[in-house]
Design a protein around this motif. Structure first.
Motif, short mmCIF file in Angstrom:
data_model
loop_
_atom_site.label_atom_id
_atom_site.label_comp_id
_atom_site.label_asym_id
_atom_site.label_seq_id
_atom_site.Cartn_x
_atom_site.Cartn_y
_atom_site.Cartn_z
N TRP A 50 0.84 -1.20 0.00
CA TRP A 50 0.00 0.00 0.00
C TRP A 50 0.87 1.24 0.00
N ALA A 51 0.55 2.19 -0.89
CA ALA A 51 1.21 3.49 -0.89
C ALA A 51 0.45 4.42 0.05
N VAL A 52 1.17 5.09 0.91
CA VAL A 52 0.59 6.03 1.86
C VAL A 52 1.01 7.44 1.46
N ASP A 53 0.02 8.30 1.35
CA ASP A 53 0.29 9.71 1.05
C ASP A 53 1.06 9.87 -0.26
N GLY A 54 0.56 9.17 -1.30
CA GLY A 54 1.16 9.29 -2.62
C GLY A 54 2.54 8.69 -2.75
N GLY A 55 2.94 7.84 -1.82
CA GLY A 55 4.24 7.19 -1.90
C GLY A 55 5.27 7.75 -0.94
#
Length: 252
Positions: A50-55
């Motif tokens: 999962w990417a968090v905050d656009g990576g």
């Protein structure tokens, strides 16, 4: 995983980008703390990244499995990060369902199999060869605490047997352990910006990395790129080692 967030693809073309109705696990939502979350990669054991905050951060989340030992991966990332660009671990743990998770800081760059890169194989494949050679030349065998040897891999996979195959002579390097194309990040100019998924890093033969790297070219770019990759890496094809380590990769 790459900082650029992947757009879900067609399941029949790339099952790693088919997320269906995947729901954000509670632990991932807690770690995100209100920041946006998006799935970017599905692996063979059913885990999702999962990417968090656009990576800005990534969370790898999956069931208990020998391929996903978060504590071991954290140790490897901390060590190899002193030598090459690799994700910096933040924390890891096990949630109430028994699933494991690993949170890392994002790296700039995009996976070599996402976005425009699969359509630019003539540029990407040589860079992948050079990038793997840089990894092998840069990460020191001395001081590496982990193995990726034939014996170690057979021990980890008790059902695997060499069936009388002669073990090739060792040409030791620190192996990435999963040197497939998706695990190389490229910057906007197409140069390797980092390496990911280093949970199996250890000392082994360079062909233990070269074999899956060559297999991956066919999966991600089509046939006919092996010699280009090997030329960029700077090595002649060793048919015997390639056959042995291809067999070992597929068997284990």
């Amino acid at each position: 995983m790459p900082r650029a967030v992947a757009i879900p693809g067609v399941p029949g073309l790339n099952p790693h980008l088919a997320f269906g109705d995947a729901r954000v696990p509670e632990v991932v939502a807690r770690l995100a703390a209100g920041r946006p979350v998006e799935p970017v990669w599905r692996n063979e054991i059913g885990g999702l990244t999962w990417a968090v905050d656009g990576g800005a951060e990534y969370v790898k989340y999956g069931p208990p499995h020998g391929e996903f030992d978060t504590a071991a991966e954290v140790a490897r990332l901390r060590w190899v990060g002193a030598h090459v660009a690799a994700p910096r671990p933040i924390d890891h743990g096990v949630d109430a369902t028994g699933h494991h998770w690993l949170r890392t800081q994002g790296l700039p760059g995009t996976s070599a199999v996402l976005g425009e890169w699969p359509d630019r194989a003539a540029e990407v494949v040589p860079e992948l060869g050079r990038a793997l050679r840089r990894f092998h030349d840069t990460v020191p065998v001395d001081g590496c605490a982990w193995e990726y040897s034939i014996a170690y891999r057979l021990t980890r996979e008790p059902g695997t047997d060499t069936l009388g195959r002669a073990w090739p002579e060792l040409d030791p390097v620190v192996c990435h352990g999963d040197a497939c194309s998706p695990n190389f990040l490229l910057d906007a100019a197409g140069r390797c910006a980092g390496y990911v998924d280093l949970g199996k890093l250890g000392v082994g033969d360079r062909w233990a990395d070269l074999a899956p790297a060559l297999l991956s070219l066919g999966w991600n770019f089509g046939e006919g790129w092996e010699d280009v990759f090997l030329a960029a890496y700077g090595i002649a094809r060793d048919a015997a080692k390639l056959a042995f380590y291809t067999w070992l990769w597929e068997a284990s």
